[in-house]
Design a protein around this motif. Structure first.
Motif, short mmCIF file in Angstrom:
data_model
loop_
_atom_site.label_atom_id
_atom_site.label_comp_id
_atom_site.label_asym_id
_atom_site.label_seq_id
_atom_site.Cartn_x
_atom_site.Cartn_y
_atom_site.Cartn_z
N THR A 1 -5.69 2.03 -1.65
CA THR A 1 -6.61 1.82 -0.31
C THR A 1 -7.36 0.72 -0.13
N SER B 1 -10.32 6.96 -1.54
CA SER B 1 -9.56 7.93 -0.60
C SER B 1 -8.06 7.34 -0.55
N GLY B 2 -7.30 7.91 0.14
CA GLY B 2 -5.75 7.53 0.23
C GLY B 2 -4.78 8.30 -0.81
N PRO C 1 -10.47 -0.19 2.23
CA PRO C 1 -11.02 0.20 3.24
C PRO C 1 -12.19 -1.25 3.74
N ASP D 1 1.00 -1.33 0.00
CA ASP D 1 -0.14 -0.01 -0.01
C ASP D 1 0.80 1.19 0.11
N ARG D 2 0.16 2.40 0.14
CA ARG D 2 0.83 3.62 -0.02
C ARG D 2 2.05 3.93 1.22
#
Length: 609
Positions: free
Chosen positions: A386, A402-403, A388, A313-314
């Motif tokens: 993201t 988002s993210g 979620p 992920d980020r």
């Protein structure tokens, strides 16, 4: 009788000054430059990048004429191509793979002209140089992709109607579904034939092994291939436009080929990157059962569980997601940046098509409490934007991602998603680079032919019509000035056919002045006074001038409406030339004649040959 009111002189003077201001930028030319732009959407163009580029060049003692930042990246202007190439090599080694460093050309128009929107005309590939690609669309891959999509649609329909089957797979472009009874296979065929009527179905087998095969008809294959070609055309056009390439040409050639011309791009590698830079989304479910720390550590060591894939992920944290894709970017109809109303963070608002909205609604209903991973695939690399937790069923076809690191990244990702993914892979089968030296030679020849034509007309008119011939030449010069100014204001693309249209426009524009001058001569021969002859000459020649220009305008509009490529470029200049010639031949030449003779009460003789 032959006096213009002050407001007409003010109008003509204002138009002339505006035309002069917007024509001037075309004489400053372009200088070699290097453009630095982010290779990933997570990176942004800011003052930090500007300072990094500047310090790199200063430490390497590479002189540059200018350094500035715009929406597409940082651009550095140089005095010559040798310095440009040296700077490119140095910047590539210092900035690494995170940034794309490409050769470019930037206009040398002064800032004060740019501040009022005065820019030079765009030049086509034949005048400015650039790159030309011929791409072959892989139609077999398009059919395979459609068959793969059909597998997912079938699986969803059969589950919805609770029809029992024990296997579904794609064999080439044929989808095979396995059943234990012929009754279930027949029931499935009736259902699928109703929902997917463009496929051909066949049941075969015996005992407890029955196969339902679904294959595409010839018409369905043709429709899929046509859609793939159109989708690729649109995607390429969107992608190139949003990356700032001026006036690209993206056209279909034949049944499975696309021509792409990028004027002004001298770097072939950069051009290939522009063609290949597309991003798409994939929505998959996170494998919750295998997301414990021990399994994740084994996956990072290379022992990825069967049926899963490992991404980051980020924040750099590992995420195990299932290989089965819930939704792809093909189902996206629109994407735009936005702001989360709860915490003010940047988001991307995605709108799905009807089928995508239905799939997303069913998946979220069946997986409440589980995590859903949204993956961004760009330039061959995949990252989890993201992941979620699904709190409730989501319907309506609108999804909020988002993210995002900042508003700029949300904007960039929205642009990439709107451009879409390629419907089928493409291969470059022909590649040509047109050097700027060839373009300069074409420009010189075109300008010389226009100037020589103008000079020949001027000599003929002055010799034949004397003072009135000189007035006609001055009006013709204003016509050329206004034509170039309008092309610059419209940021039209000038090509070799456009240069030919300019030369033709000059030849046609002088016809109106010839009609006026001959009409004045005729009035003088009939015994009218000089002032009355001038008035009658302009007044009675106007109808003839209007009729001839309207008929020519209709022909030019037909060329524009039904022509393509060079023909359309010729038509644009041709139509604009007709409009400017009407203004210059009637208003400008009459104003000049009025200045010479309008305030003289008594005229003994008109110098009109």
């Amino acid at each position: 009788m032959n006096r213009y009111p002050i407001w007409k002189f003010v109008l003509i003077g204002t138009v002339f000054i505006i035309g002069l201001l917007y024509t001037i930028p075309n004489f400053f030319g372009e200088s070699p430059a290097v453009q630095i732009s982010p290779a990933k959407t997570s990176l942004k163009v800011d003052e930090g990048l500007l300072q990094k580029v500047e310090s790199t060049l200063q430490l390497a003692n590479i002189p540059f004429d200018g350094l500035f930042m715009d929406a597409s990246g940082v651009k550095v202007r140089f005095a010559n191509t040798d310095t440009q190439l040296l700077a490119k090599d140095k910047l590539v080694s210092n900035l690494g793979k995170d940034y794309t460093v490409a050769l470019n050309l930037v206009p040398q128009t002064p800032n004060w002209l740019q501040s009022i929107g005065a820019k030079p005309m765009y030049l086509g590939l034949d005048l400015r140089g650039g790159v030309h690609f011929l791409l072959q669309v892989d139609m077999k891959a398009a059919l395979d992709k459609a068959a793969e999509s059909t597998v997912g649609d079938f699986r969803m329909s059969l589950r919805k109607e609770k029809i029992n089957y024990y296997g579904i797979e794609r064999q080439g472009q044929v989808v095979v579904i396995k059943f234990e009874s012929e009754a279930e296979a027949t029931k499935a065929r009736n259902l699928l034939a109703k929902d997917f009527s463009d496929l051909t179905y066949k049941i075969a087998g015996s005992d407890k092994d029955f196969n339902l095969t679904a294959s595409m008809s010839v018409m369905a294959q043709k429709r899929i291939q046509e859609f793939a070609l159109k989708q690729n055309l649109q995607t390429l056009h969107n992608r190139i436009n949003e990356l700032g390439v001026a006036e690209p040409i993206v056209q279909q050639q034949g049944l499975d080929r696309i021509v792409v011309q990028l004027p002004g791009v001298q770097d072939t590698a950069k051009a290939k990157e522009i063609l290949g830079r597309t991003a798409t989304l994939e929505i998959r479910m996170v494998d919750e059962e295998k997301s414990d720390m021990a399994t994740l550590q084994k996956a990072q060591a290379g022992q990825v569980p069967f049926g899963d894939e490992l991404f980051s992920d980020r924040e750099g944290r590992p995420v195990l997601v299932k290989k089965s894709v819930v939704l792809t970017g093909d189902r996206i109809t629109d994407a735009g940046p936005g702001v989360n109303g709860q915490n003010g963070s940047s988001v991307v608002n995605v709108t799905l098509d009807g089928r995508g909205a239905g799939i997303f609604k069913n998946v979220t209903r069946e997986n409440v409490g589980k995590r859903m991973a949204i993956l961004l695939i760009e330039k061959g690399s995949t990252e989890v934007v993201t992941a979620p937790v699904i709190n409730e069923e989501i319907g309506g076809g609108r999804v909020q991602i988002s993210g995002m690191a900042n508003a700029q990244e949300a904007t960039d990702i929205s642009l990439l998603l709107r451009a879409g993914a390629l419907a089928a892979p493409m291969e470059i089968i022909e590649e040509r680079t047109v050097g700027p030296s060839m373009g300069e030679e074409n420009i010189k020849r075109g300008v010389h032919s226009t100037l020589w034509g103008f000079a020949a007309i001027a000599v003929m008119m002055i010799v034949y019509y004397m003072v009135f011939g000189g007035v006609s030449v001055m009006a013709l010069g204003v016509n050329l000035l206004l034509l170039v100014a309008i092309l610059s204001m419209l940021q039209a693309t000038l090509t070799l056919p456009g240069l030919a249209a300019i030369a033709l426009a000059l030849g046609m524009a002088i016809d109106a002045n010839v009609l006026i001058n001959e009409r004045i001569r005729e009035e003088l021969r009939n015994g009218n006074t000089p002032q009355a002859s001038i008035h009658a000459g302009y007044d009675r020649a106007f109808d003839t001038i209007l009729d001839s220009n309207v008929t020519t305008l209709i022909a030019g509009l037909a060329l524009f409406m039904f022509g393509t490529g060079p023909i359309k470029g010729f038509a644009v200049v041709h139509v604009l030339g007709i409009m400017t010639s009407m203004f210059s031949a009637v208003l400008v030449s009459r104003a000049l004649v009025n200045l010479l003779y309008g305030y003289r009460r008594k005229i003994e003789h008109l110098r009109i040959g």
